[in-house]
Design an enzyme around this catalytic site. Sequence first.
Site, PDB file in Angstrom:
ATOM      1  CG  HIS A 146      -5.645   1.828   3.069  1.00 44.06           C
ATOM      2  ND1 HIS A 146      -6.224   2.878   4.047  1.00 44.06           N
ATOM      3  CD2 HIS A 146      -4.351   1.739   3.438  1.00 44.06           C
ATOM      4  CE1 HIS A 146      -5.366   3.491   4.407  1.00 44.06           C
ATOM      5  NE2 HIS A 146      -4.273   2.751   4.265  1.00 44.06           N
TER       6      HIS A 146
ATOM      7  CG  ASP B 219      -3.861   4.496   0.750  1.00 47.25           C
ATOM      8  OD1 ASP B 219      -3.385   3.925  -0.123  1.00 47.25           O
ATOM      9  OD2 ASP B 219      -3.251   5.210   1.610  1.00 47.25           O
TER      10      ASP B 219
END
Length: 385
Positions: free
Chosen positions: A96, A271
């Site tokens: 991420h 995220d």
Amino acid sequence: MRIGVPAEIKESEYRVGLTPEAVREFVAAGHDVSVQTGAGSGINASDQAYIAAGATITGTSAEIFSDSEMIIKVKEPQESEWTRLREGQILFAFLHLAADLAQAKGLLGSGCTAIAYETVTGPDGQGLPLLAPMSEVAGRLSIEAAGAALQSHNGGRGILLGGVPGVPPAKVAVLGGGVAGTQAARMAVGLGADVTILDRSLPRLRLLDELFQGRAKTRFATVAAIEEAVCAADAIIGAVLIPGAAAPKLVTKQMLREMKKGAVLVDISIDQGGCFETSHPTTHAHPTFLKDGVVHYCVANIPGAVPMTSAQALNNATLPYGLALAAEGLGAIMKTPGLRGGLNVHRGQITHPAIATSLGFAATPPEEALSQRAASAPAFALELR
């Protein structure tokens, strides 16, 4: 290949990079696997279970990172971990990076090769097969989280998602009709909530309309439609994904001020930076916060709440890709389109265009990066856009 599985250190993260069953597959293929002691405790997998599967138990994370050619873990490395990565080492995990400049710089500076579960694509370059099982878990859990947050003692409106005879159910708006959004809608519909799914893909909306057979409404996600749905809803599930890129901010501060007091926002997209303007990451220990009278649930590792289910589902998906990397190393990335899509960082270069754009770096195509010898310049010498 020498493969290392460190214990996860992110708060409230109980999943593990390899289950004992997955370890057995790697060992059967001729690879050496080291597992940090206690790494499987969150899924009730003892050190003895890993030894029985053929692994070696290692005492510390430092030893795992020092001795392994490939690190397999679940969540993105924390600073104490990325500083231990080195050139020539492969990292296979969720990353991420679009919402985490510090980690990106750490990976670039290490010279490692980092492959992100969330951007690995299917054999035809379509879909996100390693992200999908965790999106399924997060989507389903998001409704459980919304139901709990709606309770008065948690700051919510005091509404039961499904209502009862004679009392209307809660209104749930799901932003994004992908895997997570579909699973959230499925759970909400199953509980009897009044569900609306918003998405910008007409083909997807048609599929959802057919799937739910009128039990959930679908709307094209214009700004006006989002604003109307958000202001009418008791719970809003943010399930927006642009692969590799930061999530767009679909719910603004102004919309928040117009929402019902005690309404709930669940940001599955956190995220990737979150799709609500007022979101910031929370943890399972402290999952919610109140902003302008609206409860925000922004846990950054939602599937970590059910590690036994999540770890097994994740390993089922990652195993063939991990075995390919163990067998052929960088050659597997060159041969496999899905792994090329998953390549985020290689020897001081960002290789995923959406991540590069989000972070302001120039991108190097994976094929070009992999064909080069070790980078002679440090990561921070990369040209910024």
